[in-house]
Write an enzyme that holds these catalytic residues in place. Sequence first.
Site, short mmCIF file in Angstrom:
data_model
loop_
_atom_site.label_atom_id
_atom_site.label_comp_id
_atom_site.label_asym_id
_atom_site.label_seq_id
_atom_site.Cartn_x
_atom_site.Cartn_y
_atom_site.Cartn_z
CG HIS A 164 -1.45 1.31 -3.28
ND1 HIS A 164 -2.65 1.04 -2.66
CD2 HIS A 164 -1.11 0.17 -3.91
CE1 HIS A 164 -3.01 -0.21 -2.91
NE2 HIS A 164 -2.08 -0.76 -3.66
CG ASP B 95 -2.29 0.66 0.91
OD1 ASP B 95 -2.27 1.81 0.45
OD2 ASP B 95 -3.35 0.05 1.14
#
Length: 566
Positions: A340, A306
């Site tokens: 991300h 993430d």
Amino acid sequence: MKSTLALLLAGSAAFLTAAFRPAETPKIQAPHIPFEGMLIGDLPVVLQASFKKDTFNLAKYGAVADGQTLNTEAFRKAIEACAVGGGTVLVPRGLWLTGPVVLKNNVNLHLATGALVQFTADRSQYPLIKTTWEGEDAIRSQAPLSGVDLTNIGITGNGTFDGAGDAWRPVKKNKLNETQWQKLVASGGVLNDKKDYWYPSAASLKGNQLAAAGKPRKSLNPADFDDIRDFLRPNMLSLTRCKQVLLEGFTIQNSPAWTIHPLLCENITVRNVTARNPWYGQNTDAIDLESCRNGLVEGCTFDVGDDGLCIKSGRDEEGRKRGVPTENFIIRDCKVYHAHGGFVIGSEMSGGVRNMYVSNCTFIGTDVGLRFKTARGRGGVVENVFVDGVDMTDIAGEAVLFDMYYAAKDPVPLAGESMAPPVIAAQPLNEGTPQFKGFQIRNITCKGATTGILVRGLPEMSIKDISIENAVLESKKGLLCQEAENIRLKNVTLLSTETMPVMEVQNSRNISLDGIRYANGADLLLRVTGDRSKDIRLTNTNTKLAKKDVQLGDKLAKKTVTVAQR
């Protein structure tokens, strides 16, 4: 003579590792070369942790490094003994299996080279407690490594923490190849009805289904969650309301959820820490600084599933009620691989963010490089963010992203070559209206991205006061700027490859495009649409390299755009 803050900003390791100063240490203001000419703010000195030389060897408290013996009690005894007068708990080389480890005041948990602290995969060892999850109060499983209301604590050394995250995390079938998927299914757990999602247990599946159906349990009574406890993945290193924190040297990996999560902490130093998680690991942010103040993050390496370097301050009404911004942080000399986002603010930033200084960072293979995200309902103000020296390559999405539509349907599909502005209805201003303003970004490069720069504000609240200077961005699309005000690009190269405008401006005003460079032969250099667009200035730019320089949308007067040939 340089001031104290100048030494801090210039990277004086001796200064930063010195014994902590008393709380009354004055704030000192001074310039710094990477941010020369910028508002350096009134950054306080980062107070440092300091520990006595007394050492408490974990092995002397009954711990066994065989990877089989559960050493939770030995960790507890060693830490409690150390906390009496302060000092260091030494974890020697070896494989130490344990349940949750809880830190105490004046304790430095030090992992020797070769030490591996393996947190058990037995989820029953992690009791349900009241904590937070993504910026809101929640019941979750206890973190493998935690501390609450502590002062002067450290986690140091060259060893490794492993969070047994595979025992907690659900996995999508399309994230693995066929061999990996079959191996995962054969390991146990359960599948959903479509057989495309694996869960560690039936309790995990049930909890995820309730969340997906929009039926999360709002209770703060742990007993109400016994049937879905496996769904309640803990953050791996959780520090709440702690002061004078030192995290240095270690590797932390395989986290169930967020990896390093300081919440409401002050005076934090994170140095030369490595965080590693599988790229498919959901919610496995490397570091989330939430409602924290005064800190330094330097020399870290992150490769996670993430966001990488992430700044938060609570979510929606709860975050606004808490009202504690994350502020006064220097982040430098860090590398982020898969993630991300490389450096991220949001989307839970309802308490505000200010005074962030980011320099000399490298992002390799992240989905987005500089990622600033929020949404209606968040509220909060993000301001005074300075970035100097970021190099990026192989970015899947945007090199630089300001987005007020995070987690919402894309309001601007830009299908075909339609010049019609997107239909986005304005909403009344209220406490849930977020704000982005006061960003200065310079000396950045990106080799390979889908979009160079995307600025996307709200009709009722534009993104304001953004300066991007000295940038070379190679991407499919160049600049897309929507609902923005006081945006300045200077000496920016946009090497876009798609046959569309190099730059597109929609419903924005006071936009300065100064010294723009682009590939020879572009079909269109600048397109401006939206009846609220005005005062667009294109200066010091060779417009003759494009087949057409400017294209205006319907009902826009020619004076909307001023072109000054160099």
